[in-house]
Motif scaffolding. Structure first.
Motif, short mmCIF file in Angstrom:
data_model
loop_
_atom_site.label_atom_id
_atom_site.label_comp_id
_atom_site.label_asym_id
_atom_site.label_seq_id
_atom_site.Cartn_x
_atom_site.Cartn_y
_atom_site.Cartn_z
N ALA A 22 0.83 -1.21 0.00
CA ALA A 22 0.00 0.00 0.00
C ALA A 22 0.87 1.26 0.00
N GLU A 23 1.99 1.20 0.72
CA GLU A 23 2.91 2.34 0.73
C GLU A 23 3.54 2.55 -0.65
N TYR A 24 3.93 1.48 -1.30
CA TYR A 24 4.46 1.60 -2.66
C TYR A 24 3.45 2.28 -3.58
N TYR A 25 2.21 1.83 -3.52
CA TYR A 25 1.18 2.39 -4.40
C TYR A 25 1.01 3.88 -4.15
N ARG A 26 1.00 4.25 -2.88
CA ARG A 26 0.87 5.67 -2.52
C ARG A 26 2.06 6.48 -3.01
N ILE A 27 3.26 6.02 -2.71
CA ILE A 27 4.47 6.78 -3.05
C ILE A 27 4.60 6.94 -4.57
N ILE A 28 4.38 5.85 -5.31
CA ILE A 28 4.51 5.91 -6.77
C ILE A 28 3.51 6.90 -7.36
N ASN A 29 2.28 6.86 -6.91
CA ASN A 29 1.27 7.75 -7.47
C ASN A 29 1.50 9.19 -7.04
N GLU A 30 1.89 9.43 -5.80
CA GLU A 30 2.16 10.79 -5.36
C GLU A 30 3.33 11.39 -6.14
N ALA A 31 4.39 10.60 -6.34
CA ALA A 31 5.56 11.09 -7.05
C ALA A 31 5.24 11.37 -8.51
N THR A 32 4.42 10.52 -9.13
CA THR A 32 4.01 10.74 -10.51
C THR A 32 3.21 12.03 -10.63
N ARG A 33 2.29 12.23 -9.72
CA ARG A 33 1.50 13.47 -9.71
C ARG A 33 2.39 14.70 -9.50
N ASP A 34 3.34 14.59 -8.57
CA ASP A 34 4.21 15.73 -8.29
C ASP A 34 5.10 16.09 -9.47
N ARG A 35 5.50 15.07 -10.23
CA ARG A 35 6.37 15.32 -11.38
C ARG A 35 5.61 15.86 -12.58
N LEU A 36 4.37 15.39 -12.79
CA LEU A 36 3.68 15.66 -14.05
C LEU A 36 2.45 16.54 -13.94
N GLY A 37 1.85 16.61 -12.78
CA GLY A 37 0.65 17.43 -12.63
C GLY A 37 -0.43 16.72 -11.84
N GLU A 38 -1.38 17.50 -11.36
CA GLU A 38 -2.31 16.99 -10.35
C GLU A 38 -3.26 15.91 -10.83
N PHE A 39 -3.47 15.78 -12.14
CA PHE A 39 -4.38 14.75 -12.62
C PHE A 39 -3.67 13.46 -13.01
N TYR A 40 -2.35 13.46 -12.92
CA TYR A 40 -1.59 12.28 -13.32
C TYR A 40 -1.58 11.22 -12.21
N SER A 41 -1.65 9.98 -12.65
CA SER A 41 -1.40 8.84 -11.76
C SER A 41 -0.59 7.82 -12.55
N ALA A 42 0.05 6.92 -11.85
CA ALA A 42 0.95 5.97 -12.49
C ALA A 42 0.17 4.86 -13.20
N THR A 224 10.81 3.64 -0.17
CA THR A 224 10.71 4.91 -0.88
C THR A 224 11.70 4.98 -2.03
N LEU A 225 12.94 4.58 -1.81
CA LEU A 225 13.95 4.63 -2.87
C LEU A 225 13.57 3.75 -4.06
N HIS A 226 13.05 2.57 -3.78
CA HIS A 226 12.64 1.65 -4.84
C HIS A 226 11.45 2.21 -5.61
N ALA A 227 10.47 2.74 -4.88
CA ALA A 227 9.27 3.29 -5.51
C ALA A 227 9.61 4.49 -6.39
N LEU A 228 10.49 5.36 -5.92
CA LEU A 228 10.87 6.53 -6.71
C LEU A 228 11.67 6.14 -7.94
N ALA A 229 12.49 5.10 -7.81
CA ALA A 229 13.22 4.60 -8.97
C ALA A 229 12.26 4.06 -10.02
N ALA A 230 11.17 3.45 -9.59
CA ALA A 230 10.16 2.95 -10.52
C ALA A 230 9.51 4.10 -11.28
#
Length: 238
Positions: A22-42, A224-230
């Motif tokens: 669940a933490e992976y899912y959260r981190i990956i989606n939050e990082a994707t949104r932060d990089r690309l914009g508020e409507f983005y998800s992984a 966190t490091l693994h999720a951000l690398a993904a």
């Protein structure tokens, strides 16, 4: 019309335990949104295994059976369209090399972004916390030594047993106790006294218990490091 940034599809082998998945899912989606914009998800595919089965195989030493479960999960993700795969567990990287041989898409190894982050801080001697399988086996330490030139320290036998017990009796069950945090803080302190310049949180659930403020040296949260690398690999596009 706005052009949508293409993303690669991330394949996740989860359920190892679902608490960290669940933490992976959260981190990956939050990082994707932060990089690309508020409507983005992984773009994510997850195959979640039954951890009761895996835990039994681990403690009975039936690693061949555990490996078959992991290979099956990886192949399902590949057939489903994943562009690369993550195993959401440090311990289950024990069979990472064999799993990679059974799929044609890359496996993003959890030790690699961790080792890179450690080297970027010019650290050469690192402490490792994780399950007994991770701390006492050579599959994880050897990769850090061979690929990143790190000297890896683990707690003594008594403290390894404490770290392992807290993971299996508490963290994978969603239980977080202040008393266990104090034990981990002491164990981290002991590793520092032995020369560790930083400490790897080498079980994907440990980040639920221990944070940077609990240590006077850098902590490297593998989840966190693994999720951000993904996310970084996914952003390379198709």
């Amino acid at each position: 019309m706005t052009t949508i940034t293409p993303l690669k599809t991330i394949g996740l082998i989860g359920g190892l335990s679902w608490e960290s998945s669940a933490e992976y899912y959260r981190i990956i989606n939050e990082a994707t949104r932060d990089r690309l914009g508020e409507f983005y998800s992984a773009r994510i595919l997850m195959f979640s295994v039954n951890f009761a089965e895996i835990e039994q195989y681990q403690h009975l030493g039936q690693w061949d059976l555990a490996t078959q479960v992991m290979i099956d999960a990886a192949q399902r993700l590949e057939r489903g369209g994943a562009d690369f795969i993550l195993i959401l567990s440090n311990t289950m990287h024990r069979m990472a090399d064999e799993l990679q041989q059974h799929i044609s898409i890359p496996l993003l190894h959890i030790a690699d972004p961790t080792g890179q982050a450690i080297r970027e801080q010019n650290i050469t001697k690192i402490g490792l916390l994780g399950t007994a399988f991770t701390m006492e086996g050579d599959f994880y330490k050897r990769r850090l030594q061979d690929q990143f030139g790190l000297e890896v320290l683990t707690p003594d036998a008594e403290d390894r047993a404490i770290v392992h017990r807290v993971i299996y009796e508490e963290l994978v069950r969603g239980k977080v106790f202040a008393s266990s945090r104090e034990q981990y803080k002491r164990i981290i302190g002991d590793l520092v006294e032995r020369g560790a310049q930083g400490v790897i949180l080498g079980c994907t659930e440990i980040m639920l218990l221990v944070q940077q403020e609990d240590s006077r040296v850098p902590l490297f949260d593998t989840t966190t490091l693994h999720a951000l690398a993904a996310v970084e690999r996914s952003l390379k596009g198709n």
